[in-house]
Write an enzyme that holds these catalytic residues in place. Structure first.
Site, short mmCIF file in Angstrom:
data_model
loop_
_atom_site.label_atom_id
_atom_site.label_comp_id
_atom_site.label_asym_id
_atom_site.label_seq_id
_atom_site.Cartn_x
_atom_site.Cartn_y
_atom_site.Cartn_z
N ASP A 336 -25.09 -8.76 1.05
CA ASP A 336 -25.12 -10.00 1.06
C ASP A 336 -23.34 -9.69 1.37
OD1 ASP A 336 -25.63 -12.44 0.82
OD2 ASP A 336 -24.64 -12.80 -1.16
N GLU A 373 -24.28 -7.24 5.41
CA GLU A 373 -24.06 -8.78 6.05
C GLU A 373 -22.29 -8.53 5.85
OE1 GLU A 373 -25.45 -13.47 5.41
OE2 GLU A 373 -24.69 -11.76 3.31
#
Length: 703
Positions: A336, A373
């Site tokens: 993330d 990401e």
């Protein structure tokens, strides 16, 4: 002669050097703190105990080795509950935030038990750490090691997948609940589940009160090494470890890999106003990026930023990744806000960041899928340039371009073609193949597939932020009515658009990621930021499996076709040149009238002729040529089959404008094109014709 004896149940385990380690005579506790002046171990008898039964002081002379405090306590064993407590300078201007009254979560604890307790004395009593001795029988389970190019990823939330009463299971919302629904996942055909955060995060607030807006998604880490206790069916301390491993073992037995969404970019301790729960109270200036040596830098958008390129923190992250891979048999990670890993200790983005390179090169992670990401909340956007060829990326450009094309945005014809062909503009320059692109149209963050076609605007009022939260740039449409409608003309377009999006996703070069529930049109009622909606807004409604069985059949057939068809999962980019010994280009682009496409045209209609590779990984695998027809206009059009394919036998594979079961032919035995080779293409639709099988020429080298 010595013979090697097989030991099928012998498992490789990984023991981090910190945290509690169970030994024959007791437990060894080790914790890093450079600036602490004293360290204490708080021992509890029961989860409900507010105060420790015993406090043991680390001896500064005999229990400190460099910056590591290490203490052996005889007689302790598996299941012991504890906190740490550290004394040291309270000097925020110089980065120190020691609080000698704080009960601290061990950064290396493998499990937590209980909740934050109510407090009338101002002391925060967080969940208790649990000493764990691993005795789980994996029964020979190993990582599946499927090549990422062969993957179809299914992003899902452990709790939300089975929490609804409509799941009709006894262990809803838990790791065991996932096990009960494995037959559904197998029938869908996906190869990997990507689990939203399963490491520990707060369930209640720091004083034990129920949160008005719970962090349902879990992007608020509290203990990186620990599976979330809230997803365990059995509430016995440490049971979450056993149940999590049972889930992984069962998924592997079904041929499904497990990828974890990990959040090494911030913690739940927040900024200067946040609580001291763990890292702040042990070595604040090491674990967090601080500006001017005192203020919490906020590249995560969540109040603080993990100092990932500090050697001590870097070591912790590596121990954590290895722990999940070798002790929990995890097959991969999605990082993330991974761009934060590219920031140095002052927060500057740096080329060739050591953390990113080391993850890719770590020998103990060599079998592991790593997905970035490739952006953060402070403006870094590194899609196409994150790390080496070992790194795959969530392709945000793919999402936006595919949405824009099917919405009818001008100038998106070339963009769609580029995404369909593998996004070489993003990845080829760095030597990365097309399977480094994780293609997605929706994710947990944003509209569901159903809502993408039903709402022009976000409807997040239930989140309690007056609809200010969530992205305003959704590239969505409602086709005439905001939200649900009974108008058949609008419903028809929405039905087609859902199928158009899913077809484009599954037939693009790269790796597709499908969001849980999109295959049956799960809705969040226009909420595009349902992070705090631990209710029917977010949960999988299992009634939709029957209600939208036609779409589910469509998606299953698409996934099966993709997995069986080398034409749509190449290891090289489509270039428009003849390759693999065939005399025709690997891809050709045509206008609706069958002539070569003029890329300057504004009409959003085209055809792609994709030739099957003549050399394949499996010599028994047979590819098929494909003609993909796209009509994103509002008018019905005639499409003329390209001359190159007129002497071949073609069968219709799918038609997104047709009514089930004529919308897809799982055996690729649909109607042949008209003798005229002129195909009627309704507005907002897609057709795919597939040739007979093209014999392969044997196994292709991966060199």
């Amino acid at each position: 002669m010595l013979m090697r004896q097989p030991f099928p149940n012998l498992q490789f385990t990984y023991t981090p050097p910190f945290g509690p380690i169970v030994q024959e005579s007791g437990v060894q506790f080790s914790v890093f703190s450079r600036s602490a002046t004293a360290m204490r171990l708080l021992l509890y008898n029961k989860v409900a105990d507010r105060e420790p039964a015993e406090i043991i002081e680390f001896d500064r002379d005999s229990d400190r080795w460099g910056d590591v405090w290490s203490l052996h306590v005889a007689g302790l064993k598996h299941g012991q509950l504890y906190h740490l407590q550290a004394s040291g300078p309270w000097d925020p201007d110089n980065g120190h935030r020691f609080d000698s009254t704080a009960r601290l979560i061990d950064p290396y604890t493998q499990a937590l038990a209980g909740e934050f307790m109510k407090s009338d004395d101002g002391v925060i009593r967080p969940p208790k750490c649990v000493v764990i001795k691993d005795t789980f029988d994996w029964d020979g389970d190993r990582h599946i090691r499927r090549d990422i190019s062969e993957s179809v990823i299914y992003e899902m939330h452990v709790r939300g997948f089975t929490k609804s009463k409509t799941a009709k299971i006894d262990s809803g919302g838990s790791y065991l609940g996932v096990i009960e629904k494995i037959p559904y996942l197998q029938s869908l055909g996906i190869t990997a589940v990507e689990l939203m955060p399963v490491n520990e995060f707060p369930i209640r607030d720091i004083y034990g009160k129920k949160l008005d807006r719970p962090n349902y998604w879990g992007y608020d880490p509290m203990a990186f090494f620990s599976p979330h206790r809230g997803y365990a069916h059995d509430k016995t301390p440490g049971a979450q470890i056993t149940e999590f491993k049972q889930m992984v073992k069962a998924l592997h037995a079904a041929g499904i890999e497990v990828i974890l969404d990990v959040v090494f970019n911030h913690t739940c301790e927040g900024n200067e106003q946040g609580p001291t729960l763990s890292f702040k109270g042990l070595e604040n200036q090491v674990y967090y990026i601080l500006s001017e040596g005192k203020h919490f830098s906020n590249y995560s958008g969540c109040g603080n930023t993990i100092n990932g390129n500090h050697p001590v923190v870097r070591e912790m992250i590596f121990h954590c990744l290895r722990h999940w891979v070798h002790n929990f048999h995890i097959d991969g990670f999605r990082f993330d806000l991974a761009s934060i890993l590219s920031r140095d200790r002052k927060g500057n983005l740096v080329p060739n960041p050591p953390m990113v390179e080391l993850i890719a090169e770590d020998p103990l992670l060599a079998d592991t899928k790593i997905i970035a990401e490739a952006w953060d909340a402070a403006g870094a956007y590194q899609v196409g340039s994150f790390g080496s060829a070992r790194w795959a990326e969530w392709n945000g450009r793919y999402r936006d371009d595919v949405r824009g094309f099917w919405r009818g945005d001008g100038g998106t014809l070339g963009a769609l073609a580029t995404r369909l062909a593998g996004s070489s503009d993003l990845y080829e320059h760095s030597g990365r193949p097309p399977f480094c692109s994780i293609n997605f149209i929706t994710s947990h963050d944003g509209f569901t597939m159903n809502d993408l076609m039903a709402y022009k605007h976000k409807h997040n009022d239930a989140n309690g932020e007056e609809n200010r939260d969530g992205d305003n740039h959704n590239i969505s449409d409602n086709y005439g009515v905001e939200g649900p409608t009974r108008k058949k003309s609008i419903s028809m377009i929405r039905d087609r658009q859902v199928r158009n999006m899913l077809t484009t996703l599954m037939l693009s070069q790269g790796v597709p990621m499908l969001v849980s529930g999109d295959e049956v049109r799960r809705t969040q009622k226009g909420n595009n930021n349902a992070y705090c909606q631990d209710n029917d807004v977010s949960w999988f409604d299992w009634r939709l499996v029957e209600k939208n069985a036609d779409l589910l059949r469509f998606v299953k057939s698409l996934i099966a076709f993709r997995r069986n068809q080398p034409t749509v999962r190449r290891r090289e980019y489509l270039t428009g040149r003849p390759v693999d010994g065939r005399k025709i280009p690997d891809v050709s682009w045509y206008a609706p009238d069958g002539i070569v496409l003029d890329w300057s045209q504004q009409e959003l209609a085209m055809m792609a002729y994709i030739a099957a590779p003549s050399r394949v990984e499996d010599p028994e695998e047979l590819g098929r040529d494909m003609v993909l027809m796209f009509n994103s206009t509002g008018q019905t059009m005639d499409f003329t089959m390209p001359a190159m394919g007129r002497n071949m036998k073609w069968n219709l594979f799918l038609d997104t404008a047709a009514v089930s079961p004529a919308d897809i032919y799982p055996d690729v035995d649909g109607p042949m094109p008209p003798d005229s080779m002129v195909v009627d293409m309704p507005h907002h639709s897609m057709k795919v014709y597939v040739s007979g099988k093209i014999p392969g020429e044997g196994k292709k080298s991966r060199g």
